[in-house]
Scaffold this active site. Structure first.
Site, PDB file in Angstrom:
ATOM      1  CG  ASN A  11     -39.648  10.454 -50.260  1.00  0.00           C
ATOM      2  OD1 ASN A  11     -40.372   9.655 -51.178  1.00  0.00           O
ATOM      3  ND2 ASN A  11     -38.463  10.540 -50.170  1.00  0.00           N
ATOM      4  CD1 TRP A  12     -45.592   7.545 -48.001  1.00  0.00           C
ATOM      5  CD2 TRP A  12     -47.000   6.340 -49.534  1.00  0.00           C
ATOM      6  NE1 TRP A  12     -47.234   7.558 -47.820  1.00  0.00           N
ATOM      7  CE2 TRP A  12     -47.920   6.810 -48.604  1.00  0.00           C
ATOM      8  CE3 TRP A  12     -47.784   5.739 -50.406  1.00  0.00           C
ATOM      9  CZ2 TRP A  12     -49.092   6.671 -48.421  1.00  0.00           C
ATOM     10  CZ3 TRP A  12     -49.065   5.382 -50.392  1.00  0.00           C
ATOM     11  CH2 TRP A  12     -49.984   5.956 -49.572  1.00  0.00           C
ATOM     12  CE  LYS A  13     -37.072   7.908 -47.948  1.00  0.00           C
ATOM     13  NZ  LYS A  13     -35.846   7.857 -47.103  1.00  0.00           N
ATOM     14  CD  GLU A 166     -35.145  14.524 -46.613  1.00  0.00           C
ATOM     15  OE1 GLU A 166     -36.229  14.170 -45.992  1.00  0.00           O
ATOM     16  OE2 GLU A 166     -34.682  13.749 -47.717  1.00  0.00           O
ATOM     17  N   GLY A 232     -40.134  10.119 -44.289  1.00  0.00           N
ATOM     18  CA  GLY A 232     -40.212   8.711 -45.077  1.00  0.00           C
ATOM     19  C   GLY A 232     -40.848   7.727 -44.301  1.00  0.00           C
ATOM     20  N   GLY A 233     -40.217   6.833 -43.533  1.00  0.00           N
ATOM     21  CA  GLY A 233     -41.065   5.812 -42.845  1.00  0.00           C
ATOM     22  C   GLY A 233     -42.135   6.077 -42.117  1.00  0.00           C
TER      23      GLY A 233
HETATM   24  P1  13P Z   1     -36.928   8.862 -42.827  1.00  0.00           P
HETATM   25  O1  13P Z   1     -38.088   9.808 -42.254  1.00  0.00           O
HETATM   26  O2  13P Z   1     -37.305   7.450 -43.006  1.00  0.00           O
HETATM   27  O3  13P Z   1     -35.704   8.870 -41.982  1.00  0.00           O
HETATM   28  O4  13P Z   1     -36.598   9.419 -44.384  1.00  0.00           O
HETATM   29  C1  13P Z   1     -36.431  10.730 -44.364  1.00  0.00           C
HETATM   30  C2  13P Z   1     -36.563  10.917 -45.965  1.00  0.00           C
HETATM   31  O5  13P Z   1     -35.710  10.391 -46.628  1.00  0.00           O
HETATM   32  C3  13P Z   1     -37.744  11.851 -46.695  1.00  0.00           C
HETATM   33  O6  13P Z   1     -37.270  12.197 -47.769  1.00  0.00           O
END
Ligand code: 13P
Length: 252
Positions: A11-13, A166, A232-233
Site C-alpha cells: 500500500n503505497w498510500k 492492521e 506500507g513503508g
Molecule cells: P507500514 O508497513 O508502513 O507500517 O504500514 C502498514 C499499512 O498501513 C499498510 O496498509
C-alpha cells in the site's frame, strides 16, 4: 483445510510519482529472476494506476487504495470501483485505518465501499484493527471481530473478500504485536469467516499489516492463519519489498 495462496500486498498510500514506475519494473524483474511463492500486489495512488498497469509487469498486480460506494454521480474528487476496474485492477483496499480516522469512515461506509468493489467484480481487501487504547483495555478481539462482521457486505463471497488485520498502533511505528497476539487475532477472524462462509471461510486470505519488513516477515508470515502481508513503508522500494516476498521461500 487448505491454506489459500498467500498474498503480499503493498500500500503505497500518498507516495509515488511517475518515477516510481522503475520500482515496479525492478520488482517484476526480481520476481522473474528469483521467483515468488506468493501473489504480489501493489496499490499505488490513483494517479499512478494507469502508468503502472501500462508497464505490463506480469508478476505484479496493480490495485487501488479506496473507492466510492456509488458507481457514479456528484461526488467531487471521488473515484468509483467501476473506474478502477476499467483500469485493470482486481483488488481494492477499503476501510484502511487512515481512512477510518482521517475521513471518519464507519463500518457501514466500509461495508458499502466493499460492496461497490465486489459489485464490479473486484476483490475487496477489508482492513480492520484496534487502537492502542483498545488493546490495552483488553478489547482488541472484540473490536476486530466486530469490525469484520460489520464491514463484510451481505452479498460478499469467500472469493471476493480478503481481510487485512492492521493494529493501528503498529502502522508506521516499527512496533509489531507478538506472534502470539497476531495468532490470537487471526484465529478469531478465521472463526468469524467460517461462521459467515462455512468451510469456504478457510480459503480467505487474512493478511497482517503494520511495520512488516524483510527482517520480521518470516516470523510474522509463519503464524497460523496469516496468509500474507499488507505493507506500507517497506513496499515503496522493490528490493525491500522483495525481501518480504522472499520470506515465503522458507515458509511451507
Ligand atoms: P507500514 O508497513 O508502513 O507500517 O504500514 C502498514 C499499512 O498501513 C499498510 O496498509
Amino acid at each position: 483445510m487448505t491454506a489459500p495462496k498467500a498474498l503480499v500486498a503493498g500500500n503505497w498510500k500518498m507516495n509515488g510519482l511517475k518515477a516510481a514506475t522503475s520500482e515496479i519494473n525492478r520488482l517484476n524483474d526480481l520476481i522473474n529472476e528469483k521467483g515468488a511463492k506468493c501473489d504480489v500486489l501493489i496499490c499505488p495512488p490513483f494517479t499512478l494506476i494507469s502508468t503502472l498497469v501500462d508497464t505490463g509487469a506480469k508478476h505484479v498486480a496493480i490495485g487501488a487504495q479506496d473507492c466510492h460506494m456509488n458507481v457514479s454521480g456528484a461526488h467531487t474528487g471521488d473515484i468509483s470501483a467501476e473506474m478502477i476496474k476499467e483500469l485493470g485492477c482486481d483488488h481494492i483496499i477499503v476501510g484502511h485505518s487512515e481512512r477510518r480516522a482521517d475521513h471518519a469512515e464507519s463500518n457501514e461506509t466500509v461495508k458499502a465501499k466493499a460492496a461497490a468493489a465486489q459489485a464490479q467484480g473486484a476483490i475487496a481487501i477489508i482492513c480492520v484493527g484496534e487502537t492502542i487504547d483498545e488493546r490495552e483495555a483488553g478489547k482488541a478481539l472484540d473490536i476486530v471481530t466486530s469490525q469484520v462482521k460489520a464491514s463484510i457486505p451481505d452479498d460478499a463471497t469467500a472469493d471476493n473478500t480478503i481481510i487485512a488485520y492492521e493494529p493501528v498502533w503498529a502502522i508506521g511505528t516499527g512496533k509489531v504485536p507478538t506472534a502470539a497476539d497476531v495468532e490470537e487475532v487471526h484465529a478469531a477472524v478465521r472463526d468469524v469467516l467460517i461462521d459467515r462462509f462455512g468451510s469456504a471461510g478457510d480459503n480467505i486470505n487474512i493478511l497482517y499489516g503494520g511495520s512488516v519488513k524483510a527482517s520480521n516477515a518470516n516470523e510474522l508470515m509463519s503464524v497460523a492463519n496469516v496468509n500474507g502481508a499488507l505493507v506500507g513503508g517497506a513496499s515503496l522500494k522493490a528490493d525491500d519489498f522483495y525481501g518480504i516476498i522472499s520470506a515465503y521461500d522458507q515458509i511451507g
